[in-house]
Design a protein around this motif. Structure first.
Motif: not given
Length: 438
Positions: A186-213
């Motif tokens: 379950k620690e791995d699962g939560w780590a993936l969620k945080f990683l998903n958020f981090i990269h989603g934010v990077n996408q938002l800041l660099f391209t102006g759009l992200t989905r399923e955050l």
């Protein structure tokens, strides 16, 4: 909790405007969800002349799918929004100024001082994963229906819901592609969620759009989670408050009822509240580890470590054995780069058959209305009172409820329908368990 081996699905950005592989967002999709998604696409393909074209494997970045005509080809812009379906909330309009300033509802002050904790639905059914925004909107729709779905094994997934899920997968894959990552704990699962958020934010800041955050917030001693359908940055550079958007699909080419509009607005306001609260306050990592019984020093699975390295994630050379605590630290650092969400929110309604736009509902964030709604929902989840029935003027909902025949609040003059495919609003995958047809 015993550790279990599982395989999760990730989403990696497919940015048509940038050839670099940096800033790749990742999203978790469980095996059960993937099975449902595949079934949805199979169903949608067989029932429509226009199939939804989902790749069976990871889509190559060199062959991106064409963008939806309803979406901006320039991810940095969100053009003028036309209000095609205009309805008011049942209370006064928001006193927000629309400039992104945050006025957080004091939900903590409204929570009951004493609750039957061990008897509450929150403790019995959401102890290990937190309360989702879907759980709140389901209670707002009909608390009695939500009680039945908890105690009797959930609501059935209809044909319309599967088609809606397939549409949302298609929208997501306009900017994402999927890869598989094996996790063991379950620690791995939560780590993936945080990683998903981090990269989603990077996408938002660099391209102006992200989905399923994915988003998680600690509000009033309650952990709340959700998945934001879409986030866009404003067109003008002087405005830096991201705009939250949610797309809902409908079986018939008609506008949603006022009850459905209200429920959709409640959902989107909840996302803004979680977003703003998370940004404004320090993430309580100690409470997070304790509540979910997590080991902060757990070394992440090897496959996950490889994925992090392969996504060009900013990890120091000394961090060869990343832990869950490391991911939480990177997550909290990412939060510092964000601004509160804009007070203006947008709901889109699409016709399932041809994906045409039925309406766009632009509305203002109403903190007082939201505060009252959350307070009422938490009273139900905390076990402070019995589940209430749908209001008398909304008992038409009962016609589409699978539990109607067993519900004391069901009007005798109504006959429950066997299939609720006539008129359904479906949001993204996490919402299918609580959305109801109308």
């Amino acid at each position: 909790m015993a550790e279990t081996s599982s395989e999760e699905k990730l989403s990696v950005v497919n940015d048509n405007n940038h050839k670099s592989t940096n800033n790749i967002p990742i999203e978790i999709v469980s095996d059960e969800e993937m099975a449902l998604i595949e079934a949805a696409f199979a169903l949608a393909s067989s029932s429509s002349a226009r199939s939804l074209s989902l790749s069976a494997s990871i889509r190559s970045s060199s062959s991106p799918s064409p963008p939806s005509p309803l979406l901006h080809t320039n991810a940095l812009s969100i053009k003028s929004i036309t209000l095609l379906a205009k309805r008011r909330l049942s209370t006064e309009t928001s006193n927000g100024n629309g400039n992104g300033n945050v006025n957080h509802p004091d939900i903590e002050d409204l929570l009951p001082k004493k609750t039957r904790l061990h008897d509450s639905f929150l403790h019995r059914y959401r102890r290990s994963r937190g309360l989702s925004v879907t759980d709140l909107t389901a209670a707002e729709w009909c608390e009695k229906q939500k009680e039945f779905s908890l105690t009797r094994g959930g609501r059935r997934t209809t044909k319309a819901m599967r088609a809606g899920i397939a549409r949302h997968v298609e929208l997501e894959e306009e900017v994402m592609k999927r890869v598989a990552v094996k996790i063991a704990t379950k620690e791995d699962g939560w780590a993936l969620k945080f990683l998903n958020f981090i990269h989603g934010v990077n996408q938002l800041l660099f391209t102006g759009l992200t989905r399923e955050l994915p988003i998680i917030a600690y509000i009033g001693n309650v952990w709340m989670v959700g998945v934001i359908d879409e986030i866009q940055m404003p067109l003008t550079k002087e405005h830096h408050n991201p705009i939250l958007i949610d797309t809902k699909t409908r079986v018939r080419d008609t506008l949603p009822s006022e009850a459905q509009r209200r429920n959709g607005r409640f959902q989107l306001m909840c996302y803004k509240y979680l977003w703003d609260n998370t940004i404004a306050n320090d993430f309580p990592s100690g409470k997070f580890f304790t509540y979910f019984s997590l080991n902060p020093h757990h070394i992440l699975a090897e496959d996950l470590q490889v994925t992090i390295a392969g996504s060009d994630f900013c990890v120091s050379a000394s961090d060869k054995n990343l832990t869950l605590d490391d991911m939480v630290r990177y997550y909290t650092n990412t939060l510092k780069m964000l601004a509160p969400a804009h007070d203006q929110l947008l709901l889109r309604y699409e016709y399932q058959e041809d994906k045409s736009l039925l309406a766009e509902d632009k509305f203002e964030y109403d903190s007082e209305w939201l505060k009252n709604q959350i307070q009422s929902c938490l009273e139900f989840w905390h076990g402070q009172r019995e589940a209430s029935y749908a209001p008398e003027d909304e008992r038409w909902k009962c016609r589409y409820c699978q539990f109607a025949r067993d519900c004391e609040g069901y009007a005798e003059s109504m006959t429950p329908k066997e299939d609720s495919n006539d008129d359904t609003c479906v949001t993204h995958r996490e919402d299918i368990s609580s959305q109801i047809s109308s």
